[in-house]
Scaffold this active site. Structure first.
Site, PDB file in Angstrom:
ATOM      1  N   ASP A  91     -20.353 -37.819 -36.586  1.00 59.24           N
ATOM      2  CA  ASP A  91     -19.023 -37.218 -36.518  1.00 59.24           C
ATOM      3  C   ASP A  91     -17.984 -38.339 -36.673  1.00 59.24           C
ATOM      4  O   ASP A  91     -18.327 -39.514 -36.727  1.00 59.24           O
ATOM      5  CB  ASP A  91     -18.855 -36.388 -35.240  1.00 59.24           C
ATOM      6  N   GLY A  93     -15.505 -39.117 -34.611  1.00 56.79           N
ATOM      7  CA  GLY A  93     -14.983 -39.643 -33.358  1.00 56.79           C
ATOM      8  C   GLY A  93     -13.750 -38.896 -32.874  1.00 56.79           C
ATOM      9  O   GLY A  93     -13.387 -38.983 -31.705  1.00 56.79           O
ATOM     10  N   PHE A  95     -13.000 -35.665 -32.303  1.00 59.40           N
ATOM     11  CA  PHE A  95     -13.141 -34.639 -31.267  1.00 59.40           C
ATOM     12  C   PHE A  95     -13.298 -35.268 -29.884  1.00 59.40           C
ATOM     13  O   PHE A  95     -12.670 -34.843 -28.911  1.00 59.40           O
ATOM     14  CB  PHE A  95     -14.336 -33.736 -31.574  1.00 59.40           C
ATOM     15  N   ASP A 145     -10.379 -35.947 -38.286  1.00 59.28           N
ATOM     16  CA  ASP A 145      -9.415 -34.852 -38.158  1.00 59.28           C
ATOM     17  C   ASP A 145      -8.857 -34.824 -36.752  1.00 59.28           C
ATOM     18  O   ASP A 145      -9.390 -35.461 -35.851  1.00 59.28           O
ATOM     19  CB  ASP A 145     -10.050 -33.496 -38.515  1.00 59.28           C
ATOM     20  N   GLY A 215     -12.720 -26.871 -35.169  1.00 58.79           N
ATOM     21  CA  GLY A 215     -11.732 -26.237 -34.300  1.00 58.79           C
ATOM     22  C   GLY A 215     -12.052 -24.813 -33.908  1.00 58.79           C
ATOM     23  O   GLY A 215     -11.158 -24.039 -33.576  1.00 58.79           O
ATOM     24  N   ASP A 265     -24.320 -27.860 -35.243  1.00 63.61           N
ATOM     25  CA  ASP A 265     -24.719 -28.799 -34.190  1.00 63.61           C
ATOM     26  C   ASP A 265     -24.163 -28.270 -32.879  1.00 63.61           C
ATOM     27  O   ASP A 265     -23.144 -27.572 -32.870  1.00 63.61           O
ATOM     28  CB  ASP A 265     -24.133 -30.198 -34.425  1.00 63.61           C
ATOM     29  N   CYS A 303     -44.662 -19.707 -28.000  1.00 65.82           N
ATOM     30  CA  CYS A 303     -44.051 -20.979 -28.422  1.00 65.82           C
ATOM     31  C   CYS A 303     -45.102 -22.083 -28.453  1.00 65.82           C
ATOM     32  O   CYS A 303     -45.831 -22.274 -27.489  1.00 65.82           O
ATOM     33  CB  CYS A 303     -42.915 -21.337 -27.469  1.00 65.82           C
ATOM     34  N   CYS A 305     -44.622 -25.307 -28.347  1.00 59.53           N
ATOM     35  CA  CYS A 305     -44.119 -26.598 -27.851  1.00 59.53           C
ATOM     36  C   CYS A 305     -44.967 -27.118 -26.688  1.00 59.53           C
ATOM     37  O   CYS A 305     -45.715 -26.359 -26.076  1.00 59.53           O
ATOM     38  CB  CYS A 305     -42.656 -26.472 -27.443  1.00 59.53           C
ATOM     39  N   CYS A 308     -44.735 -25.155 -23.332  1.00 59.76           N
ATOM     40  CA  CYS A 308     -45.341 -23.822 -23.281  1.00 59.76           C
ATOM     41  C   CYS A 308     -46.861 -23.854 -23.430  1.00 59.76           C
ATOM     42  O   CYS A 308     -47.542 -22.958 -22.937  1.00 59.76           O
ATOM     43  CB  CYS A 308     -44.720 -22.931 -24.351  1.00 59.76           C
ATOM     44  N   HIS A 334     -38.730 -27.887 -25.489  1.00 59.89           N
ATOM     45  CA  HIS A 334     -38.866 -26.447 -25.730  1.00 59.89           C
ATOM     46  C   HIS A 334     -37.623 -25.882 -26.412  1.00 59.89           C
ATOM     47  O   HIS A 334     -37.725 -25.146 -27.399  1.00 59.89           O
ATOM     48  CB  HIS A 334     -39.126 -25.689 -24.422  1.00 59.89           C
TER      49      HIS A 334
END
Ligand SMILES: [Zn+2]
Length: 366
Positions: A91, A93, A95, A145, A215, A265, A303, A305, A308, A334
């Site tokens: 990103d 920076g 935000f 931004d 935003g 994200d 699942c 993972c 699980c 998980h």
């Protein structure tokens, strides 16, 4: 050649694509786990890759303060530093400067602020943000931004958006083209369709490798988020990836893919993993709840993972009650697996031209 985006299938506005970067291919729609300070919290890079993750996000703000972008560059770049050989999006920076830093002053040139760690003074301009992301070695760089708070009056949103567009132009100019690396612009304009469309047009004029919508999901509510996407996304170029920043809950992802978004994200799956909240096909499970104390069943029998396949709900409950680190590790693994599987299921549904049915069934089950 910067990043390459191929469209593999479509179903209505939903898209199934593939993004090729210097550090591998990314199947879209994709969810990017957040690796704030050069680590996806509570996970090894091998564990992150094992969830099916092809790209993670790195935070410019955190990394510029500690350990510093120049230091990471001298140590071979962020991929090598954090031992993540796949793609990284950083990103800008912006935000986090707005949300974490102290005593910030926004001017035409950029933003000055004091570090939340030790109070030292920094300046983040579009040029410096792009230089930091270059030093880190990002596959995808984001333009700097300004993040407009919600709610704000139309006029305040407009002047903030116009500043972001001037910064976008400077960001684009500062970006050094390299094979397999690209820069995305960020559409701003709050909840106002007229401002969103003007912002999108300005960014397309400048020309970016991908377009983010910023935003949103900052308190306006899901219905408004989708309404803004419906107004904005059709104005973005068909042949470039579209990234909805900071979103979100599973139902938000499904709804946004329906609007034509390709990338996401959010800290939700990782942060929830550290607070004993697990995402499952039957909704969110709070493993701290006493009803799991004697339950020998797995968290989610479907699942694959490690949490699980190897452990009971009773054990996961015990770990979380005892504050054991393994509890955070297993539940983060998980949750990332759940998100990766959800994205894979969406990609399959788009390929099968059954995404509308998928989205309706998902909403019904949630
Ligand atoms: Zn699992």
């Amino acid at each position: 050649m910067s990043v390459r985006f191929e469209m593999l299938a479509r179903d209505g506005a939903a898209r199934r694509g593939r993004l090729t970067t210097a550090h591998g291919e990314i199947d879209t729609p994709v969810f990017m786990p957040v690796g704030t300070s050069g680590t996806v919290k509570a996970m090894t890079p091998e564990g992150v890759a094992a969830t099916g993750t092809q790209i993670v996000l790195g935070n410019t703000y955190h990394l510029m303060l500690r350990p510093g972008a120049e230091r990471i560059a001298a140590l071979g770049g962020l991929h090598r530093f954090m031992n993540w050989p796949y793609a990284i999006l950083t990103d800008s920076g912006g935000f986090q400067v707005m949300s974490l830093a102290a005593r910030r002053t926004i001017a035409e040139a950029g933003v000055t602020f004091r570090s939340h760690l030790d109070g030292s003074l920094y300046e983040l301009t579009p040029e410096r943000s792009i230089a930091i992301q270059h030093l880190l070695g990002a596959d995808i760089t984001m333009a700097l931004d300004e993040c407009t708070p919600y709610p704000s009056p139309h006029q305040a949103v407009e002047s903030s958006m116009e500043l972001s567009m001037r910064w976008a132009e400077r960001s684009r100019r500062a970006f050094v083209d390299r094979p397999g690396r690209g820069i995305f612009g960020i559409v701003q304009g709050g909840v106002h369709p007229d401002l969103r469309l003007r912002s999108a047009a300005r960014l397309i004029d400048i020309g970016f490798d991908g377009y983010a919508v910023g935003g949103l999901a900052i308190g306006e509510g899901q219905g408004t988020t989708f309404a803004v996407l419906d107004a904005t996304v059709p104005a973005l170029p068909e042949d470039r990836p579209r990234y909805l920043m900071g979103v979100g809950k599973p139902a938000d992802l499904v709804g946004a893919v329906l609007c034509g978004i390709d990338m996401f994200d959010c800290v939700l799956p990782t942060r929830s993993g550290r607070t004993a909240q697990a995402f499952t096909r039957r909704g969110v499970v709070n493993l701290r709840n006493a009803r799991h104390a004697d339950d020998p069943a797995p968290l989610d029998p479907e699942c694959p993972c490690p949490a699980c396949t190897g452990y009971s709900r009773a054990y996961l409950h015990h770990l979380s009650r005892a504050g054991e680190i393994l509890g955070s590790m297993l539940l983060t693994a998980h949750n990332l697996r759940y998100y990766a599987d959800l994205m894979a299921a969406m990609r399959s549904a788009i390929e099968a031209v059954s995404f509308t049915e998928f989205a309706a069934a998902f909403e019904g089950a949630a």
